[in-house]
Design an enzyme around this catalytic site. Structure first.
Site, PDB file in Angstrom:
ATOM      1  N   SER A   1      32.939  34.394  89.171  1.00  0.00           N
ATOM      2  CA  SER A   1      33.011  32.990  89.556  1.00  0.00           C
ATOM      3  C   SER A   1      31.747  32.254  89.081  1.00  0.00           C
ATOM      4  CB  SER A   1      33.207  32.903  91.073  1.00  0.00           C
ATOM      5  OG  SER A   1      33.607  31.633  91.478  1.00  0.00           O
TER       6      SER A   1
ATOM      7  N   ASP B   1      44.629  34.515  89.715  1.00  0.00           N
ATOM      8  CA  ASP B   1      43.496  33.595  89.891  1.00  0.00           C
ATOM      9  C   ASP B   1      43.868  32.239  89.301  1.00  0.00           C
ATOM     10  OD1 ASP B   1      41.113  32.185  89.873  1.00  0.00           O
ATOM     11  OD2 ASP B   1      39.936  33.770  88.936  1.00  0.00           O
TER      12      ASP B   1
ATOM     13  N   ARG C   1      35.204  23.922 103.235  1.00  0.00           N
ATOM     14  CA  ARG C   1      35.408  25.369 103.135  1.00  0.00           C
ATOM     15  C   ARG C   1      36.898  25.719 103.110  1.00  0.00           C
ATOM     16  NH1 ARG C   1      33.265  29.914 101.113  1.00  0.00           N
ATOM     17  NH2 ARG C   1      33.509  31.715 102.462  1.00  0.00           N
TER      18      ARG C   1
ATOM     19  N   HIS D   1      41.736  34.289  93.138  1.00  0.00           N
ATOM     20  CA  HIS D   1      40.363  34.305  92.654  1.00  0.00           C
ATOM     21  C   HIS D   1      39.505  35.317  93.407  1.00  0.00           C
ATOM     22  CE1 HIS D   1      36.733  32.812  90.851  1.00  0.00           C
ATOM     23  NE2 HIS D   1      36.225  32.478  92.009  1.00  0.00           N
ATOM     24  N   ASP D   2      39.830  35.507  94.673  1.00  0.00           N
ATOM     25  CA  ASP D   2      39.084  36.445  95.512  1.00  0.00           C
ATOM     26  C   ASP D   2      39.185  37.891  95.060  1.00  0.00           C
ATOM     27  OD1 ASP D   2      37.659  35.134  97.370  1.00  0.00           O
ATOM     28  OD2 ASP D   2      39.099  35.343  98.998  1.00  0.00           O
TER      29      ASP D   2
END
Lengths: 390, 390
Positions: free
Chosen positions: A164, A330, A233, A363-364
């Site tokens: 990232s 992602d 967040r 993405h995680d």
């Protein structure tokens, strides 16, 4: 990064680690930033694990993402509930094997985890910087890391690794200090943010700045813009997952109820999850740091600096061998963006391997336990370590 | 829906239209909602265009999405800058040809565009409802529309047409009043929100509720939660576009500057665009209505009500012919969700056509000028109109 990763306290880790600090660029020798502004003194928080070998040829620099910190692996205390943020990857016998490599992880400039940032003290006013902290770039973050490595006497990095925004720093390291980097592993990253990625960051920033408690960044000592930061967040968490991962993880399951509430409480598990992640984040992160780091990531643009398309010269001077990794689900930095990195590297004649990993966690995925990912990184590092000693 | 659609004032339209109102369910005969709550009186704003034929066989009901209204086509006044929200589709000789069909469009229950909703007066308190307005469902919206059609003496609909949340109403019409609907065109919609769609809605709601001016929904007569609503709208706008459409529309182009500002103003065009859309929206939309309508869309679930998978019986009693349409770049209601509608219809033996339209404009594509879409709808309506008169 997500925080639903379950860690097993009993498994192998690097053990107890300590956060360390390095300060430099004392006035009048401040660090000159990309914007032209000056900053000093500059402090970086960092941690190390593993042992430096005699010829200092086993150093791996790990670079973290938006909400990460220097605490990459291990525990601060015996009774810590959670290890560092990439403990699944970094440790004895793991993908980045601390029995073989000496790992350094530095908290980034602009963050709130021990390094200089908007929440630290401005020596000129003896108050927190707030928005007087200069806007920093990925290049500035890397330049500060270089100062730290100089201080540690490290002249060569076996590898720089990060996902990232950490991946942007990986690319920047290779471009800025080509002679120092033998190998690079940028994961789930890009040479420049898409309009979509900028859009998500901007809306998150707007959520923070819409909170009256933000008070133009001047809230230290008073109530914090917790509600705005929580919304920011939550937006982030949506981008870290994916349609598929949310369907598998939450679907339309209700939270602790058998039917709709017909009010505006959380009905669905996904709502509860997001609210929880938002609330939890405000206890550990600074809203202004969120603004600064997202802005740095939006600004990052290797093409703007070095030319795009066939004129892409960013990687012309790099010497590193690359392992570029993307994840199928992602959608913040989709695979086509990693492919663009690979193509640009190939155009410049670099040694590059590429792997798109099948993963449903969006993405995680790079943060989650994944034996294939660990094996890939382990094998690549073994090869470059071996080749570097020939 | 987006508001960057450019309209040509000189082109053909239905001309001047007028907003009309119908009120019903006067106490003690209130409307009973799905939640069990009662609501009355209920007012719906609606508009019509085209002419009703003698046997009332040419009626098309158009159903709008989140921020739409009854003003589907034409102008209120000669000097209006913009026509109704689907003027590209509805008018003389257009996809929905007002030379042939009589078009009705009703503002949905819970909205703030003339129909009963949280910003209208609660007869019990003679103040705006605020959160005392009951949570309504897609089913409740459709039930209210049925009362309007009864009032207008319409017993049969040649077609029901709508996209997004309007598409959910289309499906609900076919399921709830099967004998009334000859044909149905659900565009860019789903039988149930994915966890991702719920997540976006929930974060948008949280942005509104985080604004202290929201004041638990009680802000009428005082300052409005404009900042929260603007953030909510910005989140929406990201979901209406797509990675590809944002790349084409904005890329990384800067807004009125040649280099970065190194502050937190809008640097990129996409940031400017989102800020502008957010600001503009608060002038015309009510924050509470945003909460109510998004909640209704999250609750919508034909599978929960009628069984899922092979037991999917929702469409068992429908009599309509269906034209299901999705768009390649729509990631709010991706094509796989339209395919699920088609499969469920086929399982129930329905007459269904399906088309996935190549479009780079994301979820918004159904609102934009698209000759292929217009031709598809025109042809389908001609066929069902012809068949209905055999």
């Amino acid at each position: 990064m997500s925080e639903y990763i379950e860690h097993d306290k009993n498994r192998i880790s690097v053990g107890i680690v300590a956060k360390q600090f390095y300060s430099f660029a004392e006035p009048p020798d401040e660090m000159v930033l990309e914007s032209g502004a000056k900053l000093g003194p500059v402090t970086l928080a960092y941690e190390t694990c593993g042992a430096l070998n005699s010829d200092k040829s086993n150093v791996i620099l790990i670079l973290h993402a938006l909400s990460g910190d220097s605490h990459v692996a291990g525990y601060y205390k015996e009774d810590d509930e959670k290890p560092g943020w990439w403990d699944v990857m970094v440790g004895p016998g793991k993908g980045i094997d601390t029995n073989r490599y000496f790992v350094i992880c530095s908290n980034i400039l602009g963050s709130c985890m021990g390094s200089s940032g908007p929440c630290t003290i401005n020596p000129k006013t003896v108050l927190a910087y707030g928005l007087d902290f200069p806007v920093v770039t990925i290049g500035d973050m890397v330049k500060a890391q270089k100062a730290l490595l100089d201080h540690l006497g490290i002249r060569k990095l076996l590898a720089v690794v990060g996902g990232s925004i950490g991946g942007m720093q990986v690319l920047e390291w290779c471009v800025r200090y080509p002679e120092m980097v033998s190998a690079a592993i940028p994961l789930a990253t890009t040479v420049k943010h898409s309009a979509l990625a900028i859009a998500f960051n901007e809306v998150a920033r707007q959520a923070i700045m819409a909170d009256p408690k933000w008070n133009h960044g001047d809230y230290y000592g008073g109530p914090k813009p917790d509600l705005g930061l929580a919304v920011a967040r939550m937006i982030g968490h949506i981008t870290y997952l994916s349609d598929e991962s949310m369907r598998l993880k939450f679907g339309r399951r209700l939270q602790d109820k058998s039917d709709f509430s017909f009010n505006f409480n959380a009905d669905f598990q996904v709502e509860s999850y997001l609210r929880y992640q938002g609330k939890k984040f405000v206890d550990r992160f600074d809203a202004n740091s969120f603004l600064y780091i997202t802005k740095a990531s939006d600004y990052y643009d290797l093409e703007k600096q070095h030319g795009e398309g066939s004129a892409f010269k960013a990687f012309a001077k790099t010497q590193a061998k690359f392992l570029v990794i993307s994840f199928t689900s992602d959608w913040l930095y989709p695979t086509y963006q990693s492919r663009a990195i690979v193509q640009a590297l190939k155009k410049n004649g670099r040694d590059v391997s590429f792997c798109e990993i099948e993963a449903e966690w969006g993405h995680d995925a790079f943060l989650l336990p994944n034996e294939r990912l660990s094996a890939l990184i382990r094998g690549f590092l073994e090869r470059v370590f071996h080749e570097s000693r020939k």
